[in-house]
Structure formats: C-alpha cells, structure tokens
Design an enzyme around this catalytic site. Structure first.
Site, PDB file in Angstrom:
ATOM      1  N   ASP A  88      52.526   4.806-101.645  1.00 38.90           N
ATOM      2  CA  ASP A  88      51.263   5.286-101.057  1.00 38.90           C
ATOM      3  C   ASP A  88      51.297   5.037 -99.552  1.00 38.90           C
ATOM      4  O   ASP A  88      51.595   3.918 -99.126  1.00 38.90           O
ATOM      5  CB  ASP A  88      50.066   4.541-101.677  1.00 38.90           C
ATOM      6  CG  ASP A  88      48.751   5.123-101.190  1.00 38.90           C
ATOM      7  OD1 ASP A  88      48.540   6.331-101.364  1.00 38.90           O
ATOM      8  OD2 ASP A  88      47.949   4.377-100.592  1.00 38.90           O
ATOM      9  N   ASP A 494      14.393   3.406 -71.398  1.00 41.35           N
ATOM     10  CA  ASP A 494      14.728   1.973 -71.341  1.00 41.35           C
ATOM     11  C   ASP A 494      13.742   1.280 -70.400  1.00 41.35           C
ATOM     12  O   ASP A 494      12.931   1.941 -69.726  1.00 41.35           O
ATOM     13  CB  ASP A 494      16.182   1.765 -70.878  1.00 41.35           C
ATOM     14  CG  ASP A 494      16.792   0.487 -71.464  1.00 41.35           C
ATOM     15  OD1 ASP A 494      16.214  -0.594 -71.237  1.00 41.35           O
ATOM     16  OD2 ASP A 494      17.825   0.572 -72.152  1.00 41.35           O
ATOM     17  N   GLY A 520      10.131   2.709 -69.577  1.00 41.10           N
ATOM     18  CA  GLY A 520       8.985   2.272 -70.366  1.00 41.10           C
ATOM     19  C   GLY A 520       9.396   1.193 -71.343  1.00 41.10           C
ATOM     20  O   GLY A 520      10.577   0.845 -71.435  1.00 41.10           O
ATOM     21  N   ASP A 521       8.385   0.699 -72.076  1.00 44.26           N
ATOM     22  CA  ASP A 521       8.618  -0.355 -73.059  1.00 44.26           C
ATOM     23  C   ASP A 521       8.356   0.254 -74.433  1.00 44.26           C
ATOM     24  O   ASP A 521       7.241   0.712 -74.703  1.00 44.26           O
ATOM     25  CB  ASP A 521       7.634  -1.506 -72.753  1.00 44.26           C
ATOM     26  CG  ASP A 521       7.811  -2.664 -73.703  1.00 44.26           C
ATOM     27  OD1 ASP A 521       8.124  -2.427 -74.886  1.00 44.26           O
ATOM     28  OD2 ASP A 521       7.626  -3.817 -73.264  1.00 44.26           O
ATOM     29  N   PHE A 522       9.365   0.306 -75.279  1.00 46.49           N
ATOM     30  CA  PHE A 522       9.167   1.013 -76.551  1.00 46.49           C
ATOM     31  C   PHE A 522       8.230   0.286 -77.517  1.00 46.49           C
ATOM     32  O   PHE A 522       7.830   0.847 -78.535  1.00 46.49           O
ATOM     33  CB  PHE A 522      10.475   1.441 -77.217  1.00 46.49           C
ATOM     34  CG  PHE A 522      11.565   0.400 -77.385  1.00 46.49           C
ATOM     35  CD1 PHE A 522      11.320  -0.837 -77.939  1.00 46.49           C
ATOM     36  CD2 PHE A 522      12.876   0.716 -77.017  1.00 46.49           C
ATOM     37  CE1 PHE A 522      12.338  -1.760 -78.112  1.00 46.49           C
ATOM     38  CE2 PHE A 522      13.909  -0.205 -77.192  1.00 46.49           C
ATOM     39  CZ  PHE A 522      13.637  -1.453 -77.731  1.00 46.49           C
ATOM     40  N   ARG A 537      22.457  -0.181 -81.186  1.00 47.70           N
ATOM     41  CA  ARG A 537      22.471  -1.632 -80.956  1.00 47.70           C
ATOM     42  C   ARG A 537      21.117  -2.129 -80.485  1.00 47.70           C
ATOM     43  O   ARG A 537      21.023  -2.993 -79.627  1.00 47.70           O
ATOM     44  CB  ARG A 537      23.554  -2.004 -79.936  1.00 47.70           C
ATOM     45  CG  ARG A 537      24.932  -1.787 -80.475  1.00 47.70           C
ATOM     46  CD  ARG A 537      25.978  -2.380 -79.594  1.00 47.70           C
ATOM     47  NE  ARG A 537      26.157  -1.658 -78.358  1.00 47.70           N
ATOM     48  CZ  ARG A 537      26.840  -2.117 -77.324  1.00 47.70           C
ATOM     49  NH1 ARG A 537      27.346  -3.323 -77.374  1.00 47.70           N
ATOM     50  NH2 ARG A 537      26.998  -1.389 -76.247  1.00 47.70           N
TER      51      ARG A 537
HETATM   52  N1  SAM Z   1      21.823   1.337 -76.599  1.00 46.27           N
HETATM   53  C1  SAM Z   1      22.714   0.710 -75.668  1.00 46.27           C
HETATM   54  C2  SAM Z   1      24.083   0.557 -76.240  1.00 46.27           C
HETATM   55  O1  SAM Z   1      24.273   0.722 -77.427  1.00 46.27           O
HETATM   56  O2  SAM Z   1      24.994   0.265 -75.452  1.00 46.27           O
HETATM   57  C3  SAM Z   1      22.196  -0.626 -75.195  1.00 46.27           C
HETATM   58  C4  SAM Z   1      21.988  -1.646 -76.239  1.00 46.27           C
HETATM   59  S1  SAM Z   1      21.333  -3.175 -75.634  1.00 46.27           S
HETATM   60  C5  SAM Z   1      21.816  -4.280 -76.835  1.00 46.27           C
HETATM   61  C6  SAM Z   1      19.596  -2.998 -75.945  1.00 46.27           C
HETATM   62  C7  SAM Z   1      18.913  -2.095 -74.947  1.00 46.27           C
HETATM   63  O3  SAM Z   1      17.529  -2.025 -75.311  1.00 46.27           O
HETATM   64  C8  SAM Z   1      18.976  -2.605 -73.540  1.00 46.27           C
HETATM   65  O4  SAM Z   1      19.382  -1.582 -72.686  1.00 46.27           O
HETATM   66  C9  SAM Z   1      17.554  -3.035 -73.258  1.00 46.27           C
HETATM   67  O5  SAM Z   1      17.189  -2.926 -71.909  1.00 46.27           O
HETATM   68  C10 SAM Z   1      16.752  -2.093 -74.132  1.00 46.27           C
HETATM   69  N2  SAM Z   1      15.424  -2.618 -74.454  1.00 46.27           N
HETATM   70  C11 SAM Z   1      15.125  -3.855 -74.879  1.00 46.27           C
HETATM   71  N3  SAM Z   1      13.807  -3.986 -75.064  1.00 46.27           N
HETATM   72  C12 SAM Z   1      13.268  -2.813 -74.735  1.00 46.27           C
HETATM   73  C13 SAM Z   1      11.933  -2.330 -74.730  1.00 46.27           C
HETATM   74  N4  SAM Z   1      10.925  -3.117 -75.101  1.00 46.27           N
HETATM   75  N5  SAM Z   1      11.733  -1.055 -74.359  1.00 46.27           N
HETATM   76  C14 SAM Z   1      12.744  -0.258 -73.979  1.00 46.27           C
HETATM   77  N6  SAM Z   1      14.038  -0.654 -73.984  1.00 46.27           N
HETATM   78  C15 SAM Z   1      14.289  -1.926 -74.347  1.00 46.27           C
END
Ligand code: SAM
Length: 634
Positions: A88, A494, A520-522, A537
């Site tokens: 295999d 972000d 912004g802040d999600f 991530r």
């Molecule tokens: N997505 C990217 C990657 O895979 O390479 C980055 C991952 S990093 C671990 C997490 C990301 O989430 C960072 O860029 C961070 O700034 C963003 N983040 C964390 N808290 C956040 C929030 N409350 N609102 C928006 N973005 C946020």
C-alpha cells in the site's frame, strides 16, 4: 532468468501479488519474478487517526490486503498460495495521509498542498507465507515500509489544472504519478524511486534475504542487510534447509528483523478470522543473554526530552536573523557571521552546527548557507515566512509555557506570572504596547499566510457573494479569498488598534483585488452584513459563554442560506490523536480562557444558533475548516 538469487528462491513457489496496480506488476515482472495477480478486495478504510505514524497505516493496509487474498484463495478457491505479497502506497505531508483523490477538486486540494514542498511517500509491504495445515490456513507475516522524500516545484494554478485535466492524478496516491506526466512536477527525489511508483524493490529483496538466508548466530549483531547479498554470499549464508517448506528458514522471523516496529509474525486462523501476534516486539538475546530491546534507545522520548533545545536553537537563530543574513550574503564561515552579528565565535559556531544538524542550514567547506526551506519559511521576507510566529513563540509563548506547571495546577492563564503585569483580557494585553501588538500581528499574519489557501479551498465557497472575516487581523485570509473567488466581496472586521496597523502587511500590486477593512468590537458593535461569516482562530480564544454571545449576534445578522466558516485546529472527539492540536490547547490554557474544541463541540455550539449541515474538513495544514449554513431562525 532472475539476476537476484533471492528472487530465484521464489521460482518454485506459488507467489501471488495482491494488487491490481500495473506499476507494481511491471516492477516485479521486470526482475523476472513469476507471480499470479489476485487483486485484494480489502477496502482502504482503516481509521487513519488510530495510527501513530502514517507508515503504520500503510503497513497495516498492506497486511490486510495480503491476508484477505490468502484467506479468499484458501477458502473459496480451495488452493493455498505459498506467498502473498501485499502493498500500500500513501503520500504524507504535514503528518496528513493523502490517498487517491476522489474527484478533481480533491486532486486540486492535494496537489496544491504538495506544491513547493517536500513530502514523504511511504509504501507498506507485507510478505505473507502461507501453509495449509489440516485444512486450516496458517500464515506468517513479515512486513516493512520504505520512505522516499519527494519535493515538488512551485506549481502555478495553470499547471495544476492542466495536470488535473490530463486525468492522470485520479488513481494515484497523492494525486500524481511520478513515472509519467507527474514526473514534471518533481524537483527532487531522495530515496528509492521505485518506492514512489508503488513498490520498494530493493528493500523487498533485502527482506527476502533476511528471511531465506538468516545470519548465523555468531554474527547475529549484523541483523540488517545493508545490501542485497550476492549469489556467492547466499551460498555461504545458506544452511541448506527449508527448500520444501512454504515458510522461509525463519528461526523466529521477527528476531531477525532489527526494526521490531515494522516486522511481525502472525499466525492467522482462517475460520475464526482472527490474527494472533506471536512475534511482535519479541526481544532478542545477544550472546551474553542480555535482551536487545532493553538497550534500544526510546527515540520518541529522547526527542521530546530534547525538543525544547531544538526549539530554542531555532528561536535564537531567528532572533539573531541568521537566516536573513545568510540569504543576503550567501555561504559564510562562523567567524565572519559572528563578527557581523557581534556574537562570540564559539557560541555562534555551536549554534550554526546545531542548526545544520537539525536540517535548517547546510554546512559545506565554503561555510554555512540556508536550505531551501530556511529561505522560504525562516527568513523574514520569505514567501511563507514564519519569522513572525517564531519571534512571538520565543518572546511571548516561551515565558508562558515556563509556567505550564502552575497553569495545570491552577487551571488558568499565566500572563501575570510570566510578564509581571496584571492580566486584562488577552487582546488588551497584546495591544497595550505597539511593539507587542506588531509582534502579535506579524505572528498571526505568518500562520494565516501559510494556511490561507487550504482554508479558502477546503470547501467550494463560490455560492457566497460577500464574506466578513471577523477578527480577520491583517487580511491575509481575505486576500487569498478574493484571489480564489474574484466575485466575492470580503470585509475584514477587527479591533480599531489592529485595523489602524494593517497596511504594512498588505499585498502590494495593482492586480490585487480590493478588500474592505472595518473596525469595531464584535461583542459590542454591529457587524457588517455578509452571506458568509468567517471566524479564523477566533473561537479558540474564548470560553463557551463568550462564544454564545458572538454566535447569537452572527445568527441574528444571518438570513437562511447564509453560512459560517470556522478555521481552527479541530480535535478528534476522543481527544487523543492530534498532538499538535492538543498542544495548542495547552497553549490556550497558559494564555487565554479559551481552548481547542472537537468537531462535535463545534457542531453543538453552531446548532444551538440555527446553523446546520455542519461539515468538517481536516486540511492537514495547521488549521482545519468547519462550514455550516443557517437553515432556520432561532
Ligand atoms: N483571524 C486571524 C487569523 O486567523 O490569523 C487572527 C486570529 S487572532 C487569534 C484573533 C483576532 O481577533 C485578532 O486579530 C484580534 O484583534 C481579533 N479580536 C479579538 N477580540 C475582538 C473583538 N472583540 N472584536 C473584533 N476583533 C477582535
């Protein structure tokens, strides 16, 4: 006529090849072996994750193929072969096994993973000696594997598709055939070329020599044949026994094999269909009666014990920018490198030697130089530079991991202990200084660049018109998405501290399709409208309660038909196989309140928010991908 006397030994036996592969048949026919072909019906469906290493999977599949044929011939055809050969072949890249592609998209996925990289081709071979004893099938198995390293050139999209449309990839492990058109993709082959075609002839002959001409007791320590013995040597070695028996002269065949892992003796009972291992890992005794197995070094444990030294050597060489330096200057002696870096000669020389021994550098009489892989991954401007992540690992993760013991005892992050500052939330910690923020962003960027293509092509996303990458950081994935899906409008969302700093890591060039950046802040702000929300991530940074808040917000913004794409290291449900992902989960313990999750855990979280049809793709790269679709309102 056969040139090789060992193969000649098989002339009087009924030999069966349990394989339909024309390439294997050709290899064995070309050396004059006479055999019958009985393709195995054994389906290649063994659970890959249950094998510690890819070659173990190939060896087990080879064994099962041979056993199926021996059993079928004995029971159904009422004729017992003397020898059944099973084989295999698999391709392994980044610890992931690639078999035959199921369709063109699958072939594309495999070949683009192999592009520009070195991979391993493993062939597992089982030699089954069979005997009919009182109408019972008895078998003894000798098995082994051969590894060949193959490196592909960088393949352009055009070349990839041209090759896929030729139809050649479809019935071949890894999606290519080295002996035909696929040979054009190959930059180099280290090892047995025939192994890549499907049968390691050289190793096979050596194994037969071990079986039919075992070394005499007084030279038992030379257990492994480094070459196939010549005819004369055979006569000298032969003790003249066993010609009439189907079984080779194997006074304990397993004892003759120095690699106990890849050889075993199995007595197989055709009625009960059970296999009883009788010789697996049997320790042999040397002349002094000392068990050989006791003296064998536990290589896996030793490697783990030393792992931190190798990591630190890589980190320090990266911090000192040795790879950048050698890329710019070409081969250099230790004394010159030390003088230009302002480091000690003796220390620099030891570091360079260690890096060369680890395969990161080449050492020649002209001096030290980068390997191809160092140029691509270790220089700070390499195409898939991991420099950012390596520096983050050295400066940030290393001090955190030093506190792993406390993290395990206390069950919580160790930022305060490692950095002496009161820990806030993960990102406030990262973004409190420009230097730490940029280091973190460079780290995220390097992993995202390395994984973006596999993430973007894990599923066909062409049905979506717009996508929003929440926590999309520098936009590395977003830019790959617009390259692959030119009609997709992608927004990166972000935190303001990040969005204000992305420009220096964005691709330049007038042909780069646009990506929109929104800050912004999600957790608190409205998120942009989109058909597809991407979380790469992001979920692993947070505990379940926070994830519920985020998914609920996305769910409210989604109409039925909209989707979520997660890119994470997905754990197996039993949390016992994927060591990289499990170590990443420890990494999350020392620095966050999050963790890595299994496919079932992600599915449960998504389904709670109306997302169904959850599909999971293990890419074999650092990130796996989960896609789901909103089917109903919550
Ligand atoms: N997505 C990217 C990657 O895979 O390479 C980055 C991952 S990093 C671990 C997490 C990301 O989430 C960072 O860029 C961070 O700034 C963003 N983040 C964390 N808290 C956040 C929030 N409350 N609102 C928006 N973005 C946020």
């Amino acid at each position: 006529m056969v040139l090789n006397a060992v193969l000649g030994k098989l002339g009087s036996k009924r030999v069966v090849l349990a394989s339909a592969s024309p390439r294997r048949q050709e290899i064995l026919t070309n050396v004059g072996l006479r055999f019958e072909v009985v393709p195995s019906w054994f389906k290649e469906t063994l659970e890959k994750s249950s094998f510690a290493a890819p070659y173990e999977y190939a060896v087990e599949t080879a064994k099962q193929k041979a056993l199926e044929v021996a059993n079928r011939m004995h029971v159904k055809h009422l004729r017992t072969p003397d020898i059944v050969i099973g084989a295999d072949t698999i391709v392994s890249v980044d610890e992931q096994i690639l078999e035959k592609p199921v369709d063109k998209q699958d072939a594309y996925r495999m070949l683009s993973r192999l592009s520009g990289k070195e991979h391993s081709v493993f062939t597992g071979v089982a030699i089954l000696h069979c005997r009919n004893k009182d109408n019972q099938l008895e078998t003894e198995i000798t098995d082994f594997y051969e590894e060949t390293k193959v490196k592909f050139s960088d393949l352009s999209e055009e070349l990839l598709w041209e090759y896929i449309h030729s139809g050649e990839p479809m019935d071949k492990a890894g999606g290519y055939g080295i002996q035909a058109l696929g040979g054009m993709l190959v930059e180099y082959v280290h090892g047995d070329f025939l192994n890549v075609m499907g049968f390691p002839l050289n190793h096979f002959c050596k194994k037969l020599a071990e079986l039919y001409y075992p070394p005499s007791k007084h030279n038992i320590e030379h257990k492994k044949y480094d070459s196939i013995p010549s005819v004369d040597t055979f006569e000298n070695l032969s003790d003249g026994e066993g010609e009439s028996s189907s079984f080779p002269e194997h006074k304990g065949a397993s004892k003759l094999d120095s690699s106990a892992i890849c050889s075993s003796v199995v007595v197989h009972n055709s009625e009960s269909n059970t296999a009883v291992r009788t010789g697996f890992m049997v320790p042999s005794e040397n002349q002094n009666g000392v068990s050989d197995s006791a003296a064998k070094p536990p290589s896996k444990i030793l490697e783990l014990m030393d792992g931190f030294r190798a990591s630190k050597a890589l980190f320090v060489a990266s911090k000192l920018k040795i790879f950048d330096h050698l890329k710019a200057k070409g081969p250099q002696k230790a004394v010159d490198i030390a003088s230009e870096l302002g480091t000690s000669v003796c220390g620099t020389e030891r570091l360079l030697d260690a890096c060369a021994a680890l395969g990161l550098l080449e050492k020649t009489p002209q001096g030290y130089s980068n390997t191809d892989s160092a140029n691509t991954y270790l220089t700070s401007d390499g195409e898939y530079s991991l420099h950012g992540y390596i520096i983050h690992s050295n400066d940030h993760l290393w001090p955190l991991f030093t506190n792993l013991e406390s993290a395990v005892k206390e069950g919580k992050r160790q930022n305060h202990q490692a950095f002496g500052k009161k820990a806030e939330d993960l990102f406030k910690d990262y973004y409190h200084s420009q230097e730490v923020k940029q280091r973190f962003m460079a780290a995220m960027h390097s992993i995202a660049r390395l994984t973006a293509r596999d993430v973007a092509t894990a599923f066909d996303l062409s049905c979506f018109k717009s996508a929003c990458d929440l926590g999309g950081c520098t936009g590395a994935l977003a830019y790959e998405l617009v390259k692959i899906y030119p009609n997709l409008n992608v927004t990166v969302f972000d935190l303001p501290e990040v969005i204000a700093n992305t420009s220096y890591l964005q691709p330049s060039g007038q042909h780069t399709p646009p990506v929109t950046f929104v800050s912004g802040d999600f957790f608190k702000d409205n998120i942009p409208e989109a058909d597809l929300y991407i979380l790469s991530r992001v979920l692993h940074d947070w505990p379940d309660e926070k994830i519920q808040v985020l998914l609920s917000k996305i769910s409210s913004a989604c109409k039925p038909g909209c989707g979520i794409l997660l890119a994470e290291m997905v754990l197996d449900d039993e949390k016992k196989n994927r060591s990289t992902a499990l170590l990443q989960s420890l990494n999350m313990l020392v620095q966050t309140e999050g963790k890595e999750r299994s496919g079932s855990e992600y599915r449960a979280l998504l389904e709670q928010h109306g997302f169904t049809n959850v599909k999971i793709r293990l890419t074999g790269n650092l990130l796996d991908v989960v896609l789901c679709v909103k089917t109903y309102e919550k």
